[in-house]
Design an enzyme around this catalytic site. Structure first.
Site, short mmCIF file in Angstrom:
data_model
loop_
_atom_site.label_atom_id
_atom_site.label_comp_id
_atom_site.label_asym_id
_atom_site.label_seq_id
_atom_site.Cartn_x
_atom_site.Cartn_y
_atom_site.Cartn_z
N SER A 60 0.46 -1.52 0.06
CA SER A 60 -0.51 -0.21 0.06
C SER A 60 1.08 1.30 0.19
O SER A 60 2.29 1.07 0.62
CB SER A 60 -0.82 0.55 0.87
OG SER A 60 -1.74 1.28 1.18
N TYR B 232 -2.51 -1.28 10.31
CA TYR B 232 -2.86 -1.45 8.80
C TYR B 232 -0.93 -0.81 8.16
O TYR B 232 -0.73 -1.76 7.98
CB TYR B 232 -3.62 -0.61 8.14
CG TYR B 232 -3.09 -0.83 6.55
CD1 TYR B 232 -3.96 -2.18 6.45
CD2 TYR B 232 -3.82 0.20 6.06
CE1 TYR B 232 -4.18 -2.20 4.61
CE2 TYR B 232 -3.31 -0.02 4.23
CZ TYR B 232 -3.53 -1.52 4.15
OH TYR B 232 -3.63 -1.73 2.69
#
Length: 263
Positions: A140, A153
């Site tokens: 990401s 995350y």
């Protein structure tokens, strides 16, 4: 690099990026192994592929790391070899640090980091013995810089970069490639399925994700990066430039993200 005559294993293939990628790759002369926890959903994806007979469904749970070596052997035996592993399976998180239980942090690390690492290590001897292999890791932009409400995350995604950069260095001699794919906002159900502080699902879409790249557009850019064997690919709209801003001025990216307060 071509996908023709290759066997490609995709995790997280029952929805979102993984599903779109499987369908797109089925247009090539390749074999696919598609995995997630949901066998029924995987069977539906298989039927959407151009040549379903060239698609093998293998259910797995990344959190169950002890099962992954045996499942890896099963994946290899499906078509005799594996050329590319697309580590796409994972979950996201949306909650302030003060409201996030340590169990949520642990869950994100178990699935997004340790599950991915365990599966990749289980396949590594196969790649080394063949002196060939390609890991594609869906990280990401949050693996390169951080944002509000994504602490667990971001931590898991940052960890992936550290591990796979080391793997790339150690196994360059074995002709093993690593491509880190760093999505920005992509219009999938990732926000709806994100965990909040108590471990339940957020259950709704956010505006930035809703207005992100169309998943099929994203996948075409992803395929291009894989074919070029890029070390890292940043795929998104304006948010991808945050990677370059972070390099030049960590203080500036802090200010910019503070202003955005992206949820």
């Amino acid at each position: 690099m071509t996908f023709d005559k290759k066997t490609i294993w995709i995790t997280g293939a029952s929805s979102g990026i993984g599903k779109s990628l499987a369908i797109a790759l089925s247009n090539y002369d390749c074999k696919l192994i598609i995995s997630s926890r949901r066998t029924e959903a995987l069977e539906q994806v298989k039927q959407l592929c151009r040549n379903p007979e060239s698609v093998y469904v293998l259910a797995l749970d990344l959190a169950d790391t002890e099962s992954l070596p045996q499942l890896t052997e099963k994946a290899i035996s499906a078509f005799g070899t594996i050329d590319i592993l697309v580590n796409n399976g994972g979950i996201s998180q949306r909650s302030p640090i003060l409201e996030t239980s340590i169990e949520v942090d642990r869950k994100l690390m178990e699935v997004d980091y340790l599950g991915t690492v365990a599966l990749s290590k289980a396949l590594l001897p196969h790649f080394v013995s063949r002196q060939s292999g390609h890991y594609v890791v869906v990280s990401s932009l949050m693996g390169k810089f951080s944002s509000h409400y994504r602490s667990a995350y971001c931590g898991a995604k940052h960890a992936l970069h550290g591990f796979f950069d080391a793997l790339r260095l150690e196994h360059d001699k074995d002709q093993i490639k690593v491509t880190m794919i760093c999505p920005g906002f992509v219009n999938t159900n990732v926000a709806r399925n994100a965990l909040i502080g108590d471990g339940s699902k957020q259950g709704y879409q956010d505006d930035m994700t809703e207005n992100g790249l169309d998943v099929d557009v994203f996948v075409q850019k992803m395929i291009k990066a894989i074919r070029k064997e890029k070390f890292e690919a940043y795929i998104g709209k304006f948010e991808k430039f945050g990677v370059y801003v972070k390099r030049l001025s960590p203080r500036l990216i802090h200010k910019l993200v503070m202003r955005s307060k992206v949820r």
